[in-house]
Design a protein around this motif. Structure first.
Motif: not given
Length: 349
Positions: A252-259
């Motif tokens: 969830e947090l890694l995807a947030l960072s990618r966005r």
């Protein structure tokens, strides 16, 4: 040997310098540091140190340019006056000095002001934003407080332009015993009445962000990107109790960072701070620089400062896969500064 200069950083720059110096490729660098206090611990990691003048604006830019010329600096990693320096990147490039800073001035200015940055991200599906109001008068503060309380939120506030925890306060709903508080720990809590009374003492004040208190887990996500802002790796760091941190894998947090990386294109090293509330990670702020706890994140096996330097020099970066599931802490470390009277003389550069 390439020369790197860090101006007036926090004390953790001591770790940054040593991480870059002890890099896995055996690359050699010479480090320069400046600070108004020649005894600042960050300078003890540098090969050359100088006292930094307490000037601003064009006078500070002239100091920086002169420093780079005199010492033949190849890479300048600024913290103090980062926004000002970014406006003058071209002048540094003309004398052969690269600057490790975000060159997108609109983006950088937004990140320096929480209201502007929140507005730039709202409604884009990138990251959830806390419920907030920006106020400039005591009456606006009172209205914002009422609206947030009616929405069922605990309320806190912070200046829109502040670094770290400066100016952050939590509004407690019940006043405590003044004598017990006097003898107890200093806290970040205050009352609505006390805040309103203080704010009412002036007609208006600098922008204050009144917002919902995020009461869940807090994460700092250290991110590494190339010069074009393409994300290379990220490591979420959970602040646990006391001095304990955990480097956690969270899709969830890694995807947030990618966005965030895809939308903002922040280069080199940056830090995303989020805090959960009711199961949702909400943005606190993004720091377009190496974070204070980055040296802890480097326990993941990724030397963030070194790879950020490689990116700033335009070199290919292939950081290793980070190791997650690490629990870490830190201790004070004695650092020898220059000798004083009675010992051998050590001169400053």
């Amino acid at each position: 040997m390439r020369k790197i200069w860090l101006n007036r950083w926090f004390s953790v720059a001591y770790h940054y310098v040593n991480l870059i110096r002890n890099n896995e490729d055996g690359e050699r660098f010479e480090f320069y540091g400046t600070h108004p206090s020649i005894d600042h611990v960050s300078l003890s990691a540098c090969d050359v140190k100088e006292t930094e003048p307490k000037v601003e604006g064009e006078a500070y830019i002239e100091f920086c340019l002169d420093f780079c010329r005199r010492h033949g600096i190849d890479l300048f990693i600024p913290r103090l006056h980062m926004e000002l320096i970014a406006r003058h990147i071209g002048r540094f490039e003309e004398i052969g000095t690269r600057v490790m800073v975000c060159g997108d001035m609109e983006l950088l200015e937004n990140m320096m002001n929480k209201e502007k940055f929140y507005r730039s991200l709202e409604g884009k599906g990138i990251v959830d934003i806390p419920n907030y109001r920006v106020v400039r008068t005591a009456e606006q503060f009172a209205q914002a407080y009422r609206e947030l309380r009616e929405a069922g939120e605990t309320v806190c506030f912070k200046p829109t332009e502040a670094e770290g925890g400066m100016g952050f306060r939590i509004i407690k709903e019940e006043a405590g015993d003044p004598l017990e508080e006097l003898y107890g720990w200093v806290t970040l809590e205050t009352t609505y009445e006390e805040t309103y009374r203080t704010l009412s003492s002036v007609e208006s004040f600098d922008d204050l962000m009144v917002m919902e208190m995020l009461e869940g887990d807090e994460y700092s996500i250290d991110c590494l990107a190339d010069a074009a802002g393409r994300l290379l790796t990220a490591v979420p760091r959970l602040k646990s109790e006391g001095r304990v941190y955990q480097l956690e894998y969270s899709e969830e947090l890694l995807a947030l960072s990618r966005r965030i990386a895809e939308n903002c294109r922040i280069p080199y090293a940056f830090n995303v701070q989020v805090k959960y509330n009711k199961g949702v990670p909400k943005l606190l702020e993004i720091n377009p620089r190496m974070s204070g706890g980055l040296y802890i994140t480097c326990l993941s096996g990724v030397n963030f400062p070194y790879f950020a330097v490689k990116a700033a020099f335009g070199e290919e970066c292939r950081p290793p896969e980070p190791e997650f599931g690490i629990k870490a802490s830190y201790v004070e470390q004695a650092v020898r500064l220059d000798s004083v009277r009675g010992g051998s003389a050590v001169s400053d550069h």
